[in-house]
Motif scaffolding. Structure first.
Motif, PDB file in Angstrom:
ATOM      1  N   TRP A 285      21.676 -42.789 -12.748  1.00 52.64           N
ATOM      2  CA  TRP A 285      21.871 -43.858 -11.757  1.00 52.64           C
ATOM      3  C   TRP A 285      20.582 -43.990 -10.957  1.00 52.64           C
ATOM      4  O   TRP A 285      20.158 -43.036 -10.332  1.00 52.64           O
ATOM      5  N   ARG A 286      19.985 -45.169 -10.965  1.00 55.89           N
ATOM      6  CA  ARG A 286      18.636 -45.295 -10.396  1.00 55.89           C
ATOM      7  C   ARG A 286      18.660 -45.418  -8.866  1.00 55.89           C
ATOM      8  O   ARG A 286      18.243 -46.438  -8.306  1.00 55.89           O
ATOM      9  N   ALA A 287      19.110 -44.345  -8.239  1.00 52.62           N
ATOM     10  CA  ALA A 287      19.239 -44.359  -6.768  1.00 52.62           C
ATOM     11  C   ALA A 287      17.870 -44.406  -6.084  1.00 52.62           C
ATOM     12  O   ALA A 287      17.735 -44.993  -5.014  1.00 52.62           O
ATOM     13  N   LEU A 288      16.842 -43.814  -6.720  1.00 46.25           N
ATOM     14  CA  LEU A 288      15.513 -43.826  -6.098  1.00 46.25           C
ATOM     15  C   LEU A 288      14.925 -45.237  -6.131  1.00 46.25           C
ATOM     16  O   LEU A 288      14.210 -45.643  -5.218  1.00 46.25           O
ATOM     17  N   GLU A 289      15.245 -45.963  -7.196  1.00 44.12           N
ATOM     18  CA  GLU A 289      14.787 -47.352  -7.258  1.00 44.12           C
ATOM     19  C   GLU A 289      15.488 -48.182  -6.176  1.00 44.12           C
ATOM     20  O   GLU A 289      14.870 -49.056  -5.554  1.00 44.12           O
ATOM     21  N   ILE A 290      16.768 -47.908  -5.941  1.00 43.95           N
ATOM     22  CA  ILE A 290      17.500 -48.610  -4.874  1.00 43.95           C
ATOM     23  C   ILE A 290      16.823 -48.323  -3.535  1.00 43.95           C
ATOM     24  O   ILE A 290      16.595 -49.237  -2.735  1.00 43.95           O
TER      25      ILE A 290
ATOM     26  N   GLU B  14      28.322 -34.649 -13.936  1.00 45.63           N
ATOM     27  CA  GLU B  14      28.852 -35.736 -14.763  1.00 45.63           C
ATOM     28  C   GLU B  14      28.273 -37.062 -14.303  1.00 45.63           C
ATOM     29  O   GLU B  14      28.191 -37.308 -13.095  1.00 45.63           O
ATOM     30  N   GLN B  15      27.916 -37.917 -15.248  1.00 45.98           N
ATOM     31  CA  GLN B  15      27.398 -39.219 -14.831  1.00 45.98           C
ATOM     32  C   GLN B  15      28.478 -40.022 -14.087  1.00 45.98           C
ATOM     33  O   GLN B  15      28.209 -40.628 -13.055  1.00 45.98           O
ATOM     34  N   ASP B  16      29.708 -39.987 -14.609  1.00 46.85           N
ATOM     35  CA  ASP B  16      30.804 -40.706 -13.935  1.00 46.85           C
ATOM     36  C   ASP B  16      31.504 -39.738 -12.989  1.00 46.85           C
ATOM     37  O   ASP B  16      32.646 -39.332 -13.205  1.00 46.85           O
ATOM     38  N   TRP B  17      30.813 -39.394 -11.932  1.00 48.27           N
ATOM     39  CA  TRP B  17      31.234 -38.302 -11.044  1.00 48.27           C
ATOM     40  C   TRP B  17      32.312 -38.699 -10.058  1.00 48.27           C
ATOM     41  O   TRP B  17      32.833 -37.865  -9.345  1.00 48.27           O
ATOM     42  N   PHE B  18      32.603 -39.996 -10.010  1.00 48.45           N
ATOM     43  CA  PHE B  18      33.648 -40.456  -9.101  1.00 48.45           C
ATOM     44  C   PHE B  18      34.840 -40.889  -9.935  1.00 48.45           C
ATOM     45  O   PHE B  18      34.875 -41.989 -10.468  1.00 48.45           O
ATOM     46  N   ARG B  19      35.797 -40.003 -10.097  1.00 48.65           N
ATOM     47  CA  ARG B  19      37.039 -40.239 -10.824  1.00 48.65           C
ATOM     48  C   ARG B  19      36.827 -40.737 -12.252  1.00 48.65           C
ATOM     49  O   ARG B  19      37.624 -41.504 -12.772  1.00 48.65           O
ATOM     50  N   GLY B  20      35.696 -40.351 -12.852  1.00 49.89           N
ATOM     51  CA  GLY B  20      35.430 -40.767 -14.233  1.00 49.89           C
ATOM     52  C   GLY B  20      35.211 -42.261 -14.360  1.00 49.89           C
ATOM     53  O   GLY B  20      35.266 -42.816 -15.464  1.00 49.89           O
ATOM     54  N   ASN B  21      34.958 -42.931 -13.254  1.00 49.94           N
ATOM     55  CA  ASN B  21      34.843 -44.394 -13.250  1.00 49.94           C
ATOM     56  C   ASN B  21      33.379 -44.795 -13.010  1.00 49.94           C
ATOM     57  O   ASN B  21      32.829 -44.539 -11.935  1.00 49.94           O
ATOM     58  N   PRO B  22      32.727 -45.417 -14.011  1.00 50.62           N
ATOM     59  CA  PRO B  22      31.309 -45.770 -13.844  1.00 50.62           C
ATOM     60  C   PRO B  22      31.068 -46.782 -12.720  1.00 50.62           C
ATOM     61  O   PRO B  22      30.022 -46.739 -12.064  1.00 50.62           O
TER      62      PRO B  22
END
Ligand SMILES: [Fe+2]
Ligand SMILES: [Fe+2]
Length: 278
Positions: free
Chosen positions: A101-106, A27-35
């Motif tokens: 979520w652009r974690a690789l860019e981070i 899920e994209q909002d994998w933390f408690r459905g919270n973006p």
């Protein structure tokens, strides 16, 4: 005040090779459905690999000047723990990237920022930065293990990685500090560095969280904002709980082991055993 080194004792640092496998992260909002919370944790996960590489390099630079064999061994174990953290976070970041979520860019941006910051900084200055960031990491780790209620509803593989990482950050929390005191020992420089890091780290993390939300085209709702604010500023929130341990860093004779949280580590170890490879 306890000034006896605890984590400098290498017997208290355990290197665990783990494989959390992030296939369940769907899920994209994998933390408690919270973006907002999902993006915030994606930023932290993206920050770790380049940050930890910098920690390792800045400590290893001085390894030949460490005379105490226990501290030498602690440095070796610290390096291995951080290298394993980097590996697992990189695996997580690949999944997070696939979810938008652009974690690789981070990862890339943090690496560039570190290079820029350290361009003119002496090895002692780089080690001071590591000491400060290791303190911030250790007090966040303590918060994670003391307030698990905030991490309910997080996708399990990431939650367990977080618990494992928190355990090991607490185990090695005094290594960089002890190296710094042995090779440099300038506490004033350390406090000046913390003044900067304590502002820069939360500020950049917040800005990067908004950046990821924008790049993922996610518009949070009021309830998501309220929940994120609650996690940070409630009575048991992160910022509230970090104030005192941050202030402690400024004591004249501060040592990370003044605050003994080995009991906390013992309580949590069983949680992550199932993912252990070695
Ligand atoms: Fe780490
Ligand atoms: Fe660390």
């Amino acid at each position: 005040m306890n000034t006896q080194a605890i984590t400098q004792n290498p017997a208290n640092i355990e290197v665990r090779r783990m494989d959390f496998g992030f296939d369940g992260l769907q899920e994209q909002d994998w933390f408690r459905g919270n973006p907002i919370l999902s993006a915030f944790m994606a930023v932290l996960s993206g920050t770790f690999p380049p940050g930890e590489q910098m920690f390792i390099q800045s400590v290893r630079y001085f390894k030949d000047r460490i005379t105490d064999p226990d501290l030498q061994e602690s440095v070796r174990l610290f390096t291995q723990q951080e290298a394993h953290h980097t590996h697992q976070h990189k695996q997580a970041n690949l999944r997070l990237e696939a979810l938008g979520w652009r974690a690789l860019e981070i990862e890339k941006r943090v690496e560039q920022a570190i290079r820029l910051l350290n361009r003119k900084r002496s090895p002692e200055g780089q080690l001071a930065m590591t000491v400060c960031l290791e303190h911030l990491t250790a007090i966040v780790a303590e918060f994670v293990l003391t307030h698990p209620e905030h991490f309910e509803g997080m996708q399990p593989s990431v939650r367990n990685m977080l618990v494992w990482h928190a355990i090991e950050e607490i185990e090695h929390k005094s290594v960089a500090f002890d190296v710094y005191m042995q090779v440099c020992g300038d506490r004033k420089a350390l406090r000046r560095m913390m003044n900067r890091m304590a502002v820069m780290f939360p500020l950049l993390t917040t800005l990067r969280t908004f950046y990821l939300l924008i790049r993922a085209r996610r518009l949070p709702r009021w309830k998501h904002l309220r929940e994120a604010r609650q996690m940070l500023t409630a009575e048991n929130g992160m910022l509230t709980c970090l104030k005192q341990p941050l202030k402690d860093f400024y004591h004249e004779d501060f040592h990370p082991d003044d605050h003994d949280n080995r009991g906390l580590v013992e309580t949590w170890k069983a949680e992550i055993e199932q993912y252990r490879l070695g």
